[in-house]
Design an enzyme around this catalytic site. Structure first.
Site, PDB file in Angstrom:
ATOM      1  N   ARG A 136       0.821  -1.205   0.000  1.00  0.00           N
ATOM      2  CA  ARG A 136       0.000   0.000   0.000  1.00  0.00           C
ATOM      3  C   ARG A 136       0.861   1.264   0.000  1.00  0.00           C
ATOM      4  O   ARG A 136       0.336   2.372   0.188  1.00  0.00           O
ATOM      5  CB  ARG A 136      -0.930   0.015   1.220  1.00  0.00           C
ATOM      6  CG  ARG A 136      -2.128  -0.933   1.084  1.00  0.00           C
ATOM      7  CD  ARG A 136      -2.921  -1.096   2.386  1.00  0.00           C
ATOM      8  NE  ARG A 136      -3.121   0.131   3.099  1.00  0.00           N
ATOM      9  CZ  ARG A 136      -2.579   0.398   4.298  1.00  0.00           C
ATOM     10  NH1 ARG A 136      -1.790  -0.477   4.900  1.00  0.00           N
ATOM     11  NH2 ARG A 136      -2.827   1.545   4.896  1.00  0.00           N
ATOM     12  N   LYS A 137       2.146   1.120  -0.221  1.00  0.00           N
ATOM     13  CA  LYS A 137       3.048   2.286  -0.269  1.00  0.00           C
ATOM     14  C   LYS A 137       2.972   2.918  -1.660  1.00  0.00           C
ATOM     15  O   LYS A 137       3.900   2.858  -2.463  1.00  0.00           O
ATOM     16  CB  LYS A 137       4.476   1.860   0.071  1.00  0.00           C
ATOM     17  CG  LYS A 137       4.609   1.366   1.513  1.00  0.00           C
ATOM     18  CD  LYS A 137       6.017   0.873   1.816  1.00  0.00           C
ATOM     19  CE  LYS A 137       6.101   0.368   3.246  1.00  0.00           C
ATOM     20  NZ  LYS A 137       7.435  -0.197   3.569  1.00  0.00           N
TER      21      LYS A 137
END
Length: 285
Positions: A136-137
């Site tokens: 999710r970066k």
């Protein structure tokens, strides 16, 4: 390529907001030199080798400014393109082409850069069963585009967002009081169809996660020897994911240990853009 229905449902708002960021009231430069509507075309040219990605988003950017705009190309997302190659031609109102150029290219360059680096990482895993995942970066308001680009590069998406799966990390464990309590609470709260993944940092935590009944055990920032012992301890009783300090150079070593998955934030947070330009804008007589 992202299909039309998916695009309208999921990404039109993102593109419109990006266009609004670039055009708060008017495009002063374009309006100064183009007082009247006129149809035109421009060449989309690749300036370095790589994997192209985002052609549908590129075209959609111009269509949102001019419904007559269309992009003609024989290239598709996932194709390898070379420096100097003509990728395609965008047709439409010259005002729309000028005003949408930067936004369209920003999406295309960013997505192609991610697809390219992902493909390079995937090449390191040829012949291994280990599955490469993203994280999710992602860049704020770019997640659907960046997650899609990862799949075009050949890797697999981890959970899309916080509503998409149960992943209990160190702070969740701290909030619950222990790994055992965190897993128990997740099992009681989440629908039974949800897998429960828990982050571990040492062999003691791996043992506790196993005994608690975790479905997936994340081996976070472990050195290779500790990770090898963890995989042996788990012995197929749960799926395994390596995360943290994952570099392209280390991928083969990780895969040889036998983990099921390896997640890598660098696919999205550290991918360079691919250099692509819109050139030779000209009116259509």
């Amino acid at each position: 390529m992202i299909n039309g229905v998916t695009m309208k449902i999921n990404v039109d708002d993102y593109i419109l907001n990006t266009l609004k960021e670039d055009i708060t009231s008017e495009d002063v430069s374009t309006n100064a030199v183009m007082p009247n509507d006129m149809q035109g075309k421009a060449d989309l040219i690749c300036k370095q080798d790589g994997i192209i990605c985002g052609l549908g988003i590129f075209e959609r950017t111009f269509k949102l400014l001019d419904s007559t705009a269309h992009f003609e190309t024989d290239v598709k997302d996932g194709d390898f393109v070379k420096k100097g190659q003509l990728i395609g031609i965008i047709y439409g109102d010259i005002k729309a082409i000028l005003s949408g150029e930067r936004t369209g290219l920003n999406y295309l360059q960013r997505m192609s850069g991610i697809a390219t680096i992902t493909k390079e990482y995937m090449n390191e895993l040829n012949g291994y069963k280990t599955v490469l995942l993203d994280t999710r970066k992602t860049t704020p308001n770019m997640r659907p585009f960046e997650k899609y680009a990862v799949t075009v590069g050949g890797a697999t998406n981890h959970r899309y967002n916080l509503s998409d799966g149960v992943l209990l990390k160190d702070n969740h464990i701290g909030a619950a009081g222990s790994i055992t309590k965190a897993v128990q609470m997740a099992k009681a709260y989440a629908p039974f169809v949800r897998k429960i993944e828990i982050e571990t940092e040492n062999l003691e935590q791996v043992k506790e996660a196993l005994e608690a009944g975790a479905d997936i055990i994340m081996l976070d920032n472990m050195d290779n020897e500790t990770m090898r012992k963890a995989v042996e301890m788990i012995n197929g009783r749960a799926e395994t994911e390596c995360s943290g300090n994952v570099t392209k150079e280390r991928l083969k070593e990780i895969a040889e240990i036998g983990v099921d998955f390896v997640s890598c934030g660098a696919l999205t947070h550290s991918a360079p853009i691919m250099d692509i330009s819109l050139k030779n804008l000209a009116p259509i007589e």
